[in-house]
Design a protein around this motif. Structure first.
Motif, PDB file in Angstrom:
ATOM      1  N   ASP A  76       0.816  -1.221   0.000  1.00 34.93           N
ATOM      2  CA  ASP A  76       0.000   0.000   0.000  1.00 34.93           C
ATOM      3  C   ASP A  76       0.846   1.266   0.000  1.00 34.93           C
ATOM      4  N   GLY A  77       2.128   1.127  -0.281  1.00 30.92           N
ATOM      5  CA  GLY A  77       3.005   2.282  -0.338  1.00 30.92           C
ATOM      6  C   GLY A  77       3.621   2.680   0.983  1.00 30.92           C
ATOM      7  N   ALA A  78       3.305   1.965   2.064  1.00 28.95           N
ATOM      8  CA  ALA A  78       3.812   2.343   3.385  1.00 28.95           C
ATOM      9  C   ALA A  78       5.139   1.678   3.739  1.00 28.95           C
ATOM     10  N   ALA A  79       5.564   0.708   2.951  1.00 28.98           N
ATOM     11  CA  ALA A  79       6.809  -0.009   3.262  1.00 28.98           C
ATOM     12  C   ALA A  79       8.002   0.702   2.646  1.00 28.98           C
ATOM     13  N   PRO A  80       9.107   0.831   3.374  1.00 28.08           N
ATOM     14  CA  PRO A  80      10.321   1.379   2.783  1.00 28.08           C
ATOM     15  C   PRO A  80      10.747   0.531   1.580  1.00 28.08           C
ATOM     16  N   ALA A  81      11.261   1.196   0.552  1.00 26.42           N
ATOM     17  CA  ALA A  81      11.592   0.505  -0.703  1.00 26.42           C
ATOM     18  C   ALA A  81      12.578  -0.628  -0.485  1.00 26.42           C
ATOM     19  N   GLU A  82      13.611  -0.405   0.332  1.00 25.39           N
ATOM     20  CA  GLU A  82      14.618  -1.449   0.551  1.00 25.39           C
ATOM     21  C   GLU A  82      14.011  -2.659   1.252  1.00 25.39           C
ATOM     22  N   TYR A  83      13.136  -2.396   2.231  1.00 25.21           N
ATOM     23  CA  TYR A  83      12.485  -3.488   2.955  1.00 25.21           C
ATOM     24  C   TYR A  83      11.597  -4.290   2.009  1.00 25.21           C
ATOM     25  N   LEU A  84      10.841  -3.591   1.182  1.00 26.59           N
ATOM     26  CA  LEU A  84       9.949  -4.272   0.249  1.00 26.59           C
ATOM     27  C   LEU A  84      10.743  -5.124  -0.734  1.00 26.59           C
ATOM     28  N   THR A  85      11.891  -4.624  -1.169  1.00 26.82           N
ATOM     29  CA  THR A  85      12.738  -5.385  -2.080  1.00 26.82           C
ATOM     30  C   THR A  85      13.233  -6.675  -1.436  1.00 26.82           C
ATOM     31  N   ARG A  86      13.617  -6.584  -0.160  1.00 32.04           N
ATOM     32  CA  ARG A  86      14.091  -7.780   0.546  1.00 32.04           C
ATOM     33  C   ARG A  86      12.969  -8.801   0.713  1.00 32.04           C
ATOM     34  N   VAL A  87      11.779  -8.328   1.046  1.00 30.05           N
ATOM     35  CA  VAL A  87      10.645  -9.246   1.199  1.00 30.05           C
ATOM     36  C   VAL A  87      10.334  -9.923  -0.121  1.00 30.05           C
ATOM     37  N   ARG A  88      10.342  -9.149  -1.186  1.00 31.42           N
ATOM     38  CA  ARG A  88      10.040  -9.734  -2.495  1.00 31.42           C
ATOM     39  C   ARG A  88      11.091 -10.762  -2.877  1.00 31.42           C
ATOM     40  N   SER A  89      12.344 -10.507  -2.520  1.00 28.89           N
ATOM     41  CA  SER A  89      13.411 -11.467  -2.809  1.00 28.89           C
ATOM     42  C   SER A  89      13.181 -12.776  -2.071  1.00 28.89           C
ATOM     43  N   VAL A  90      12.767 -12.676  -0.792  1.00 28.09           N
ATOM     44  CA  VAL A  90      12.480 -13.875  -0.007  1.00 28.09           C
ATOM     45  C   VAL A  90      11.313 -14.636  -0.615  1.00 28.09           C
ATOM     46  N   ALA A  91      10.262 -13.893  -0.996  1.00 30.79           N
ATOM     47  CA  ALA A  91       9.074 -14.540  -1.565  1.00 30.79           C
ATOM     48  C   ALA A  91       9.388 -15.197  -2.899  1.00 30.79           C
ATOM     49  N   ALA A  92      10.149 -14.499  -3.755  1.00 28.61           N
ATOM     50  CA  ALA A  92      10.455 -15.014  -5.092  1.00 28.61           C
ATOM     51  C   ALA A  92      11.325 -16.255  -5.044  1.00 28.61           C
ATOM     52  N   ALA A  93      12.036 -16.451  -3.941  1.00 30.29           N
ATOM     53  CA  ALA A  93      12.866 -17.643  -3.804  1.00 30.29           C
ATOM     54  C   ALA A  93      12.034 -18.892  -3.552  1.00 30.29           C
ATOM     55  N   THR A  94      10.757 -18.707  -3.212  1.00 26.12           N
ATOM     56  CA  THR A  94       9.897 -19.851  -2.920  1.00 26.12           C
ATOM     57  C   THR A  94       8.990 -20.212  -4.088  1.00 26.12           C
ATOM     58  N   ALA A  95       8.555 -19.188  -4.842  1.00 26.34           N
ATOM     59  CA  ALA A  95       7.609 -19.412  -5.947  1.00 26.34           C
ATOM     60  C   ALA A  95       7.533 -18.142  -6.785  1.00 26.34           C
ATOM     61  N   PRO A  96       7.001 -18.222  -8.008  1.00 28.26           N
ATOM     62  CA  PRO A  96       6.820 -17.015  -8.806  1.00 28.26           C
ATOM     63  C   PRO A  96       6.006 -15.975  -8.033  1.00 28.26           C
ATOM     64  N   CYS A  97       6.472 -14.731  -8.070  1.00 30.33           N
ATOM     65  CA  CYS A  97       5.891 -13.690  -7.228  1.00 30.33           C
ATOM     66  C   CYS A  97       5.376 -12.537  -8.079  1.00 30.33           C
ATOM     67  N   THR A  98       4.131 -12.128  -7.814  1.00 29.34           N
ATOM     68  CA  THR A  98       3.569 -10.942  -8.444  1.00 29.34           C
ATOM     69  C   THR A  98       3.154  -9.972  -7.344  1.00 29.34           C
ATOM     70  N   ALA A  99       3.022  -8.690  -7.703  1.00 27.97           N
ATOM     71  CA  ALA A  99       2.714  -7.656  -6.720  1.00 27.97           C
ATOM     72  C   ALA A  99       1.395  -6.981  -7.049  1.00 27.97           C
ATOM     73  N   LEU A 100       0.695  -6.577  -6.000  1.00 28.34           N
ATOM     74  CA  LEU A 100      -0.549  -5.828  -6.131  1.00 28.34           C
ATOM     75  C   LEU A 100      -0.464  -4.621  -5.218  1.00 28.34           C
ATOM     76  N   ASP A 101      -0.505  -3.419  -5.805  1.00 31.39           N
ATOM     77  CA  ASP A 101      -0.449  -2.178  -5.035  1.00 31.39           C
ATOM     78  C   ASP A 101      -1.881  -1.698  -4.804  1.00 31.39           C
ATOM     79  N   LEU A 102      -2.293  -1.634  -3.545  1.00 30.70           N
ATOM     80  CA  LEU A 102      -3.669  -1.267  -3.233  1.00 30.70           C
ATOM     81  C   LEU A 102      -3.999   0.180  -3.564  1.00 30.70           C
ATOM     82  N   ARG A 103      -2.981   0.974  -3.820  1.00 30.14           N
ATOM     83  CA  ARG A 103      -3.252   2.362  -4.212  1.00 30.14           C
ATOM     84  C   ARG A 103      -3.837   2.457  -5.618  1.00 30.14           C
ATOM     85  N   SER A 104      -3.662   1.396  -6.401  1.00 24.34           N
ATOM     86  CA  SER A 104      -4.171   1.421  -7.768  1.00 24.34           C
ATOM     87  C   SER A 104      -5.047   0.218  -8.097  1.00 24.34           C
ATOM     88  N   ALA A 105      -5.322  -0.613  -7.099  1.00 17.76           N
ATOM     89  CA  ALA A 105      -6.139  -1.807  -7.334  1.00 17.76           C
ATOM     90  C   ALA A 105      -6.946  -2.101  -6.082  1.00 17.76           C
TER      91      ALA A 105
END
Length: 370
Positions: A49-78
């Motif tokens: 939702d835009g509240a996460a620091p960019a570096e933190y979000l990048t690290r989380v996405r890296s962890v998630a992508a290591a387990t399975a294909p990862c897509t993102a949904l930003d609630l500000r536009s969806a």
């Protein structure tokens, strides 16, 4: 308020169990990655939702992508998802939903919630998502499988954001666990400068307060209404101000307004009202309406809000949860929501102007122990 920087809690909410893991430091990423490896996901949906620091979000996405294909949904536009993917044509398999960010993101039906604001961490990240009215059993994802919080991240957030999140901690102490009043009063800093260990202590207070109430009231329609003490008054305060208020100030004034109403009804004494103002002031939040606020507009807005049903809580009535003392919600006729007439609402709203709560010289300990 203690020195713990990492701890675990399990919050039992009816048949659901919400695990909370509070961690500190970059070493915790390895633990999160290890937990992610056990998700057995075919895909991961990252909700933000835009509240996460960019570096933190990048690290989380890296962890998630290591387990399975990862897509993102930003609630500000969806729109927020229910249990995606909702499209019946989507391929079969397990989708793990990971919510990262503030209150908006942490309110979705996620398997994993990673709040990046204090307000989200002490509120929606730990709350159950209410099932449809016709549900016969607890759906699998009314509760997250894990809430993961980095106390050092929260300690480094901007002061206005932290100050706003602390209103939630103040709410818990006033309405649920007043025994923590002295510790909280001593820890609050109007500059909102806190160590990771102090933030962890704030989180522990709120987790324990929630656990005490939601065990037999998982959807917060009975005693756990205390967890939202004062929140129904925040929106009218915000709309009456006529201009944007600093983060958290509307919620702070909602607490003060609830105390004023209880005092005028003879439920709460001056010491209890002073306790509200003291914590809000020590937090550096507003203790009165900003200049130029139309108190008549505020009173009308409050009255209109109370005319509505208690949304998603008790459909058969309206009113306010008020305190008869710190940690003692007022109950009459088996109801925790007290109807309040427009004249009283108007008088209480007007008192939020330049008139201050009379200073009570009773010691803090007397407020806590009676």
């Amino acid at each position: 308020m203690g020195s713990t920087t990492a701890f675990d809690r399990r919050i039992q909410a009816g048949p659901a169990n919400v695990p909370l893991a509070v961690r500190d430091g970059d070493d915790s990423w390895a633990e999160l990655a290890e937990r992610a490896a056990g998700w057995e996901a075919d895909r991961v949906l990252l909700v933000t939702d835009g509240a996460a620091p960019a570096e933190y979000l990048t690290r989380v996405r890296s962890v998630a992508a290591a387990t399975a294909p990862c897509t993102a949904l930003d609630l500000r536009s969806a729109p927020a998802p229910g249990r995606p993917p909702a499209d019946p044509r989507a391929p079969a398999g397990r989708t793990v939903v990971v919510a990262v960010g503030g209150e908006q993101a942490c309110a979705v039906a996620a398997d994993l919630r990673l709040p990046t604001t204090l307000a989200a961490a002490v509120g929606p990240a730990l709350a159950l998502r209410r099932p449809p009215p016709d549900a016969r059993a607890l759906p699998a994802r009314t509760a997250p499988a894990l809430v993961w919080v980095r106390s050092d991240l929260l300690a480094d957030r901007p002061a206005p954001e932290t100050r706003a999140g602390l209103i939630g901690v103040i709410r818990h102490v006033l309405a649920v666990c007043p025994a923590r009043y002295e510790a909280l009063a001593g820890a609050l800093d109007p500059e909102a400068r806190y160590s990771a260990s102090t933030v962890a202590a704030f989180l522990a207070v709120c987790a324990d307060a929630r656990a005490a109430l939601v065990c037999f009231d998982p959807y917060e329609t009975g005693p756990a209404l205390a967890l939202a003490y004062g929140r129904r008054l925040a929106a009218p305060v915000r709309s009456a101000a006529g201009h944007p208020l600093p983060p958290g100030d509307a919620e702070a004034l909602g607490l003060l307004l609830a105390a004023r109403i209880a005092v005028r009804l003879g439920l709460l004494d001056a010491a209890g009202a002073w306790a509200h103002r003291e914590l809000v002031a020590r937090n550096g939040s507003a203790t009165g309406l900003p200049g130029g606020t139309d108190t008549e507009v505020l009173a009308d807005a409050v009255a209109a809000a109370l005319a509505d049903a208690v949304a998603a809580a008790l459909a058969d009535g309206s009113g306010l949860l008020l305190l008869a003392g710190l940690g003692r919600p007022y109950c009459a006729g088996g109801r925790l929501l007290t109807p309040v007439g427009a004249p009283l609402l108007r008088a209480a709203a007007e008192s939020l102007g330049p008139v201050a709560v009379p200073h009570c010289r009773r010691p803090v300990r007397a407020l806590v122990t009676g």
